[in-house]
Scaffold this motif. Structure first.
Motif, PDB file in Angstrom:
ATOM      1  N   ARG A 160      -1.988  48.107   3.075  1.00 57.93           N
ATOM      2  CA  ARG A 160      -0.827  49.414   2.645  1.00 57.93           C
ATOM      3  C   ARG A 160      -1.677  50.502   2.572  1.00 57.93           C
ATOM      4  O   ARG A 160      -0.663  51.517   3.178  1.00 57.93           O
ATOM      5  N   ILE A 161      -2.404  50.623   2.235  1.00 59.58           N
ATOM      6  CA  ILE A 161      -3.371  52.024   2.329  1.00 59.58           C
ATOM      7  C   ILE A 161      -3.392  52.500   3.761  1.00 59.58           C
ATOM      8  O   ILE A 161      -3.307  53.470   4.135  1.00 59.58           O
ATOM      9  N   GLY A 178      -1.562  44.878  12.394  1.00 54.35           N
ATOM     10  CA  GLY A 178      -0.934  45.358  13.693  1.00 54.35           C
ATOM     11  C   GLY A 178       0.464  46.060  13.463  1.00 54.35           C
ATOM     12  O   GLY A 178       1.358  45.838  14.398  1.00 54.35           O
ATOM     13  N   TRP A 179       0.556  46.520  12.540  1.00 52.68           N
ATOM     14  CA  TRP A 179       1.824  47.373  12.162  1.00 52.68           C
ATOM     15  C   TRP A 179       2.066  48.532  12.870  1.00 52.68           C
ATOM     16  O   TRP A 179       1.184  49.128  13.301  1.00 52.68           O
ATOM     17  N   LEU A 199      -1.954  38.331   0.961  1.00 54.86           N
ATOM     18  CA  LEU A 199      -2.954  38.694   1.236  1.00 54.86           C
ATOM     19  C   LEU A 199      -3.428  39.191   2.545  1.00 54.86           C
ATOM     20  O   LEU A 199      -4.237  39.795   2.748  1.00 54.86           O
ATOM     21  N   LYS A 200      -2.962  38.070   3.400  1.00 56.61           N
ATOM     22  CA  LYS A 200      -3.424  38.203   4.795  1.00 56.61           C
ATOM     23  C   LYS A 200      -2.807  39.429   5.548  1.00 56.61           C
ATOM     24  O   LYS A 200      -3.471  40.162   6.315  1.00 56.61           O
ATOM     25  N   HIS A 201      -1.455  39.291   5.319  1.00 50.53           N
ATOM     26  CA  HIS A 201      -0.552  40.406   6.110  1.00 50.53           C
ATOM     27  C   HIS A 201       0.051  41.429   5.386  1.00 50.53           C
ATOM     28  O   HIS A 201       0.631  42.487   5.972  1.00 50.53           O
ATOM     29  N   GLY A 202       0.015  41.285   4.145  1.00 51.50           N
ATOM     30  CA  GLY A 202       0.736  42.325   3.435  1.00 51.50           C
ATOM     31  C   GLY A 202       2.174  42.326   3.470  1.00 51.50           C
ATOM     32  O   GLY A 202       3.030  43.037   3.528  1.00 51.50           O
ATOM     33  N   VAL A 240       3.208  45.903   2.231  1.00 52.18           N
ATOM     34  CA  VAL A 240       2.995  47.024   3.105  1.00 52.18           C
ATOM     35  C   VAL A 240       4.140  47.873   3.028  1.00 52.18           C
ATOM     36  O   VAL A 240       3.817  49.242   3.371  1.00 52.18           O
ATOM     37  N   ASP A 241       5.118  47.231   2.999  1.00 46.89           N
ATOM     38  CA  ASP A 241       6.627  48.114   3.065  1.00 46.89           C
ATOM     39  C   ASP A 241       7.034  48.451   1.779  1.00 46.89           C
ATOM     40  O   ASP A 241       8.041  49.171   1.558  1.00 46.89           O
TER      41      ASP A 241
END
Length: 517
Positions: free
Chosen positions: A51-52, A234-235, A367-370, A404-405
């Motif tokens: 996320r950061i 990979g976002w 935890l792996k992908h957010g 992350v979003d």
């Protein structure tokens, strides 16, 4: 710099598009852009490293875009030595205002009430006039939503959504919805076949470029103890990548999104979902473009109307609705706690180390992908927190940290209002609760789990099931009074006294040992 600054335009980390209305009147000869990376924003909650990194990488790519235009820009990096003793965004803003002394501070509406209040206070203390610009990224302004909500006893997304469809001419034939109905949700609740989901086209993934790699190294150095991994990052971090992600979804994944949007399966973290919330919430892509592409795909490529309508409803309906709710109900929404829940969040929410297979898989992929999709958030991690009587503020902080979003305008109403019913049904007609048998029906999580979803109490009983029946028992009177939950209570009342006592006893046992479930 000696040249006086007319407008200092503060671009926040979720406003990364050239159409930012605060930039509309930008004059490079007399104005300046300000962008601030602040470690305090990463530690306000225990943020996932991905996320950061997403915010920082997208911000630095936007910086490069502005630099290519030759626009004057002050950019404060995370570890800027001149600001090392100022971890907060507003602390750094205060220093810049004192240094540049602009005639005005121009800002697009913030996505977080706390940050908006901080900017107001900082500008006031510096004696700099502040001008907020309406966030034109959204199709419904705050004022427009307030007009819609005024005088309504109940706020229901469905009616707001219909109004947005009419107003913006989306999936309409004259004054009527295409297909003769507004909502095809009944067609969009399938579980995967018993043999599994089969092959699903991969969502777009973007190999980190030099800017992103630099950010990943930076985040790893500064936040090594934060929960989550950067290995799968990979976002999309640019508008061009966001459009590629949209096109991949439209071309390959939208076709089955509707039918399986609620389905869950181990080692299938993305399903048929779009993952576009990341790009949308950073303003890397315009929701109008997303909606138009989906509608075009239905009209030109004969995609299933249920899939297209369901996807558009998430953006034109729910996304716009939930933002309106946030700004009308803040700051009270932060403290909402309808049931008075006060238990601490179980430690395994940060590790995934639990014997419950549904929680282990959902938290593990988080935890792996957010990332986790809406049913995993609502009916797995969210529902369990409600049934386990966890303090809503702790749950909301967790969601804001790990996804992350997550930006507060979208995260907090969904958690406090939808997942936890903490605001007492301000815009939902019932608490979203179900036994472990719902999870069993919508996933393969329960196969091989240490717990049995059909068992209400005793050794081996599914904690979700036990705590579901305990929740009904504790709130029987309130739930019986609502037509949306009365049937649940009738099923509870079919149990004899011994069965109900057994549920209460086992629930008390579980609630005293949440960290070891």
């Amino acid at each position: 710099m000696t040249r006086p600054v007319r407008h200092l335009v503060l671009v926040l980390g979720d406003q990364l598009w050239r159409g930012n209305p605060a930039l509309a009147d930008f004059d490079p000869a007399q104005d300046r852009v300000l962008m601030i990376e602040a470690p305090g924003e990463a530690t306000a909650v225990w943020s996932h490293p991905a996320r950061i990194a997403l915010f920082l990488s997208a911000m630095r790519h936007f910086r490069a875009e502005l630099q290519a235009l030759g626009w004057p820009l002050t950019y404060i990096e995370l570890d800027d030595p001149a600001h090392v003793d100022r971890p907060g965004l507003t602390d750094r803003l205060q220093a810049v205002l004192a240094d540049l002394r602009p005639q005005t501070l121009q800002v697009c509406e913030a996505g977080e009430w706390r940050l908006q209040q901080g900017v107001v206070a900082t500008a006031s203390n510096a004696g700099v006039p502040l001008h907020w610009h309406e966030d034109t990224h959204f199709l419904c302004s705050r004022a427009r939503f307030a007009r819609w909500a005024k005088g309504r006893k109940e706020w229901r997304m469905e009616f707001f959504y219909r109004e947005m469809r009419r107003e913006h001419g989306v999936l309409m034939e004259g004054k009527e919805p295409v297909g003769g109905q507004w909502n095809f949700d009944a067609d969009n609740r399938k579980s995967f076949p018993k043999a599994g989901p089969g092959w699903i086209p991969e969502p777009a993934r973007f190999e980190p470029d030099a800017i992103t790699r630099e950010v990943l190294d930076l985040v790893q150095r500064h936040f090594p103890d934060h929960p989550g991994s950067l290995a799968e990052f990979g976002w999309p971090v640019t508008p061009a990548q966001a459009r590629q992600a949209l096109q991949r979804f439209i071309d390959e994944r939208l076709v089955a999104f509707g039918a399986y949007q609620d389905a869950m399966w181990t080692d299938t973290p993305f399903g048929w979902h779009s993952l576009l919330s990341v790009a949308l919430n950073l303003h890397l892509i315009d929701p109008r473009e997303v909606i138009a592409e989906a509608e075009r795909a239905w009209r030109e490529n004969n995609l299933p109307l249920a899939a297209v309508e369901g996807f558009i409803r998430q953006i034109l309906g729910w996304r716009e609705f939930i933002r309106g709710v946030y700004w009308l109900d803040m700051p009270g929404l932060c403290e909402a706690n309808h049931y008075g829940h006060a238990r601490p969040l179980p430690a395994w929410y940060w590790t995934g180390h639990t014997r419950m297979a549904c929680m282990r898989d959902t938290i593990g992929q988080t935890l792996k992908h957010g990332y986790a999709h809406h049913i995993q958030r609502l009916m797995v991690t969210g529902q369990f927190a409600l049934l386990a009587e966890v303090a809503p503020q702790q749950v909301a902080d967790w969601y804001l940290a790990v996804y992350v979003d997550a930006i507060e305008w979208v995260e907090l109403p969904n958690v406090a209002g939808m997942a936890l019913f903490a605001n007492g049904g301000r815009f939902t007609s019932k608490p979203y609760v179900a036994s472990g048998q719902y999870i069993d029906r919508m996933s393969n999580y329960c196969k091989g789990c240490a717990y049995s979803p059909a068992q209400r109490s005793g050794e081996g009983a599914c904690p979700v099931t036990t705590l579901y029946w305990n929740f009904l028992d504790r709130h029987e009177t309130e739930l019986a009074a609502s037509p949306r939950t009365a049937l649940m209570v009738k099923n509870l009342q079919k149990l004899d006294d011994d069965a109900r006592a057994s549920i209460r006893a086992h629930a008390a046992y579980l609630l005293d040992r949440l960290d070891s479930i």
